[in-house]
Design a protein around this motif. Structure first.
Motif, short mmCIF file in Angstrom:
data_model
loop_
_atom_site.label_atom_id
_atom_site.label_comp_id
_atom_site.label_asym_id
_atom_site.label_seq_id
_atom_site.Cartn_x
_atom_site.Cartn_y
_atom_site.Cartn_z
N GLY A 9 35.42 22.57 67.14
CA GLY A 9 34.72 23.13 68.30
C GLY A 9 35.64 24.00 69.13
N THR A 10 36.84 23.50 69.39
CA THR A 10 37.82 24.26 70.18
C THR A 10 38.13 25.58 69.48
OG1 THR A 10 38.76 22.14 70.79
CG2 THR A 10 40.06 24.08 71.32
N LYS A 11 38.29 25.49 68.16
CA LYS A 11 38.63 26.70 67.40
C LYS A 11 37.53 27.74 67.45
CE LYS A 11 39.56 26.59 63.22
NZ LYS A 11 39.53 26.04 61.86
N ARG A 12 36.28 27.29 67.66
CA ARG A 12 35.15 28.23 67.63
C ARG A 12 34.90 28.89 68.99
NH1 ARG A 12 32.39 28.50 62.98
NH2 ARG A 12 32.70 26.81 61.47
N ILE A 13 35.57 28.41 70.04
CA ILE A 13 35.25 28.92 71.38
C ILE A 13 35.52 30.42 71.50
CG2 ILE A 13 35.97 28.86 73.81
CD1 ILE A 13 36.26 25.82 73.50
N ARG A 14 36.70 30.85 71.09
CA ARG A 14 37.06 32.25 71.24
C ARG A 14 36.07 33.17 70.50
NH1 ARG A 14 42.48 35.32 70.89
NH2 ARG A 14 43.48 33.29 70.99
N GLY A 15 35.78 32.85 69.25
CA GLY A 15 34.84 33.66 68.47
C GLY A 15 33.46 33.67 69.11
N SER A 16 33.08 32.52 69.67
CA SER A 16 31.75 32.42 70.28
C SER A 16 31.66 33.29 71.52
CB SER A 16 31.46 30.97 70.66
OG SER A 16 31.57 30.15 69.52
N ILE A 17 32.77 33.42 72.23
CA ILE A 17 32.76 34.29 73.42
C ILE A 17 32.64 35.76 72.99
CG2 ILE A 17 34.20 35.13 75.34
CD1 ILE A 17 35.10 32.17 75.66
N MET A 23 26.39 40.15 71.76
CA MET A 23 24.94 40.03 71.94
C MET A 23 24.54 40.48 73.34
SD MET A 23 24.05 39.16 68.98
CE MET A 23 22.29 38.95 69.18
N ALA A 24 25.41 40.23 74.33
CA ALA A 24 25.13 40.69 75.69
C ALA A 24 25.11 42.22 75.73
CB ALA A 24 26.17 40.13 76.66
N ALA A 25 26.02 42.84 75.01
CA ALA A 25 26.07 44.30 74.96
C ALA A 25 24.80 44.85 74.31
CB ALA A 25 27.30 44.75 74.18
N LEU A 26 24.37 44.18 73.23
CA LEU A 26 23.13 44.59 72.57
C LEU A 26 21.95 44.48 73.54
CD1 LEU A 26 21.56 45.29 69.88
CD2 LEU A 26 21.27 42.83 69.59
N VAL A 132 26.14 31.28 73.10
CA VAL A 132 25.45 32.58 73.09
C VAL A 132 24.13 32.46 73.85
CG1 VAL A 132 24.13 32.37 70.91
CG2 VAL A 132 25.02 34.59 71.61
N ASN A 133 23.52 31.29 73.85
CA ASN A 133 22.25 31.13 74.55
C ASN A 133 22.41 30.78 76.03
OD1 ASN A 133 19.95 31.60 72.68
ND2 ASN A 133 21.11 30.14 71.44
N VAL A 134 23.64 30.51 76.43
CA VAL A 134 23.90 30.23 77.84
C VAL A 134 24.52 31.45 78.52
CG1 VAL A 134 25.36 28.89 79.42
CG2 VAL A 134 24.09 27.74 77.60
N LEU A 135 25.41 32.15 77.80
CA LEU A 135 26.13 33.27 78.41
C LEU A 135 25.31 34.55 78.46
CD1 LEU A 135 29.71 32.76 76.89
CD2 LEU A 135 28.86 32.06 79.13
N VAL A 136 24.41 34.76 77.50
CA VAL A 136 23.70 36.03 77.44
C VAL A 136 22.53 36.11 78.44
CG1 VAL A 136 22.53 37.68 75.94
CG2 VAL A 136 24.46 36.38 75.06
N HIS A 160 15.56 30.95 75.09
CA HIS A 160 16.93 30.59 74.70
C HIS A 160 17.06 29.12 74.37
CE1 HIS A 160 18.86 34.45 75.13
NE2 HIS A 160 18.02 34.69 76.12
N LEU A 161 16.22 28.31 75.00
CA LEU A 161 16.22 26.88 74.66
C LEU A 161 15.67 26.67 73.25
CD1 LEU A 161 16.80 24.05 75.80
CD2 LEU A 161 14.40 23.95 76.50
N PHE A 162 14.54 27.33 72.96
CA PHE A 162 13.93 27.15 71.64
C PHE A 162 14.72 27.86 70.54
CE2 PHE A 162 10.34 25.89 74.30
CZ PHE A 162 9.88 24.78 73.60
#
Lengths: 261, 301
Positions: A9-17, A23-26, A132-136, A160-162
């Motif tokens: 999980g920790t390793k995936r944080i950076r990539g997820s950001i 996705m936010a840019a899109l 991605v569903n919380v930050l965007v 985003h929840l669904f």
């Protein structure tokens, strides 16, 4: 307990950001073009010019409102297709990549059961899915305000929840590929191809006598148009997606426990 | 109780019989060398013992736990250290992050002591490690939870001579503390330095299992002679001379030589007694390479 979940999980944080930023840019771009788009066309003029097959495949309902425009340009394209494929692709590496690169021996030499290892590594995919569903959504909300449009907050939150169980189901497809194939490249290609095929099956067979076949596709149970245009939320669909995820994880576990790594 | 017991262990891949009816025991507290040429099935045995692959026949126990009983094997792994022949670690993680994960899962009471001994670079990502550094990190992960049994697949590959020496001393110390060691190797000098007993596997079958001293006696020495005068071939008519190759001065005769090499399994005193009458320029008597041992053991049969 949960050491592997924490580690992965920790390793995936950076990539997820980075993923969320992309996705936010899109999202910002789609929202930014909406005013000039809606000014240039009256109502659904443009939609009528689209080939009906395309409209069916992408499940386009209307582009005459910001909700309809977002449902197609952002959610069907960005979430259902892009993120769905990305999660399947990502999950396809969960087991195969460790086997492929000779890391699985090191992991399994530790006192850990295969079901636990698999479950924790899969659960770590919650990091990109949730982030991605919380930050965007805040970016979407602000962008919409900036073009003087509005969107129902509840609908935005709901979509985003669904999306979360939907993306987990796609990841489940990838996970199954990940235990089925030892080579990461093969697992990832099959996961991408399989997920996209399911999307096509679901959308192309709609309205035909084979429509029932589409029931195996996660895309059937997550409909952005329904949520954004009609404010209809489908908890049963979400439950089906959760069930689908559990079945895929269960099947992957049985396979992984029995296989020679 | 034996630390490892194999009873007819078999792994049949269909096209390859990787392990064929292997039966032997590794006693608690011994250092057992598992030898064989590439592709003989050493790694298959090790990976079967650790439950990575399932046997197609027979059974085995490690530390008294049946390897086909999954939960029993996990219990056993709390007391087992394992180093694979190509240790694989997350390339993006640093050594510290990897050791943290291992410590969280299985414990790491000896971590600091081992870091001091093997000196893996901890702050760099594994991606930037050399092969030797990966091996050093692997050695720390293998021993950090103070296991009772360690299984090592080619443990010194990639280590420089200084570290090989340090590792050998460390392993002997571990043995004194009652640790059982099962390791595979190609390097006879390493096997000879460390092992109490060896098992030799060839084409998936156990060819021999015996104490190291007995094996070395059968292995023989590689002898090279360079003489200042022609020595008649009869001088080497001594029991235990094999694979004799000679060269004469200016290629003159066939019943005398000035240079020769052979493998010798006889009494070294007898040989030196025979050679004493001649003036030699050089004489070397070395341990035969492991490959020669295999050739000698099986090559002609």
């Amino acid at each position: 307990m949960f050491e592997f979940l924490r580690y992965d999980g920790t390793k995936r944080i950076r990539g997820s950001i980075y993923l969320s930023a992309g996705m936010a840019a899109l999202a910002a771009m789609v929202i930014w073009v909406y005013p000039s788009f809606s000014d240039s066309f009256d109502g659904d003029d443009l939609l009528e010019a689209y080939p009906p097959q395309l409209i069916q495949v992408f499940d386009v309902e209307t582009m005459a409102s910001i909700e309809g425009f977002l449902a197609f340009e952002l959610y069907v394209f960005g979430w259902v297709i892009l993120l769905g494929l990305y999660m399947a692709y990502s999950a396809a590496g969960v087991i195969a990549d460790d086997v492929d690169r000779g890391r699985m021996d090191t992991l399994l030499a530790m006192p850990v059961s295969r079901p636990r290892l698999l479950a924790e590594k899969f659960a770590a995919l919650a990091v990109p899915i949730v982030l991605v569903n919380v930050l965007v959504p805040p970016v979407i909300l602000v962008s919409i305000r900036l073009i003087d449009e509005s969107i129902a907050l509840a609908d935005l939150a709901a979509i985003h929840l669904f999306a979360i169980p939907y993306l987990f189901a796609c990841a489940g497809i990838g996970l199954l590929c990940s235990v089925a194939f030892d080579r990461t490249g093969v697992a990832q290609r099959v996961a991408l191809g399989g997920t996209f095929a399911l999307f096509l099956v679901e959308s192309l067979l709609e309205g035909t006598q084979y429509e029932a076949v589409g029931a195996i596709a996660p895309m059937r149970y997550f409909d952005p148009n329904e949520i954004l245009l009609e404010s209809v939320y489908d908890p049963v669909g979400a439950a089906v997606l959760i069930g689908m995820t559990l079945v895929l994880v269960g099947a992957s576990t049985v396979w992984f426990v029995r296989k020679d790594v | 109780m034996a630390a490892i017991e194999l009873d007819g262990l078999t792994k049949d891949y269909g096209d390859v019989l990787a392990n064929d009816d292997l039966t032997f025991e590794v006693e608690t507290g011994e250092i057992f060398g598992y030898l064989g040429p590439n592709g003989a099935g050493k790694t298959t045995t090790i990976r079967t013992l650790l439950g990575f692959i399932s046997p197609t026949g027979g059974s085995a126990r490690v530390l008294g736990h049946d390897i086909t009983d999954r939960s029993a094997l996990i219990e056993a792994k709390r007391r087992i250290g394992y180093l694979s022949d190509e240790p694989g670690f997350d390339e993006d993680a640093t050594g510290t992050e990897i050791l943290d994960l291992h410590a969280a899962v299985k414990g790491g009471e000896r971590r600091d002591e081992l870091i001091e001994l093997f000196e893996p670079p901890l702050d760099r990502p594994v991606r930037d490690y050399s092969r030797g550094n990966v091996q050093k990190l692997g050695l720390v992960t293998t021993f950090m939870h103070d296991p009772d049994l360690v299984v090592l697949d080619e443990p010194t590959s990639g280590l420089d001579p200084l570290l090989q020496q340090r590792f050998a001393e460390f392993l002997r110390e571990e043995k004194r503390n009652g640790v059982t060691v099962f390791f595979s190797s190609h390097v006879l000098s390493e096997v000879r330095r460390l092992c109490d007993r060896v098992g030799i596997i060839r084409e998936g079958r156990l060819a021999t299992i015996e104490p190291i001293d007995a094996l070395l006696e059968r292995t023989g020495k590689s002898v090279r002679i360079h003489a200042d005068e022609s020595i008649p071939l009869d001088a080497l008519d001594v029991a235990g001379v094999h694979d004799l190759e000679t060269a004469g001065r200016n290629g003159e005769t066939t019943d005398a030589f000035t240079e020769c090499t052979f493998t010798f399994t006889g009494d070294i005193n007898t040989l030196l007694g025979r050679l004493g009458e001649y003036t030699l320029l050089d004489l070397s008597i070395e341990e035969a390479p492991l490959e020669d041992v295999f050739l000698q053991f099986y090559g002609e049969r």
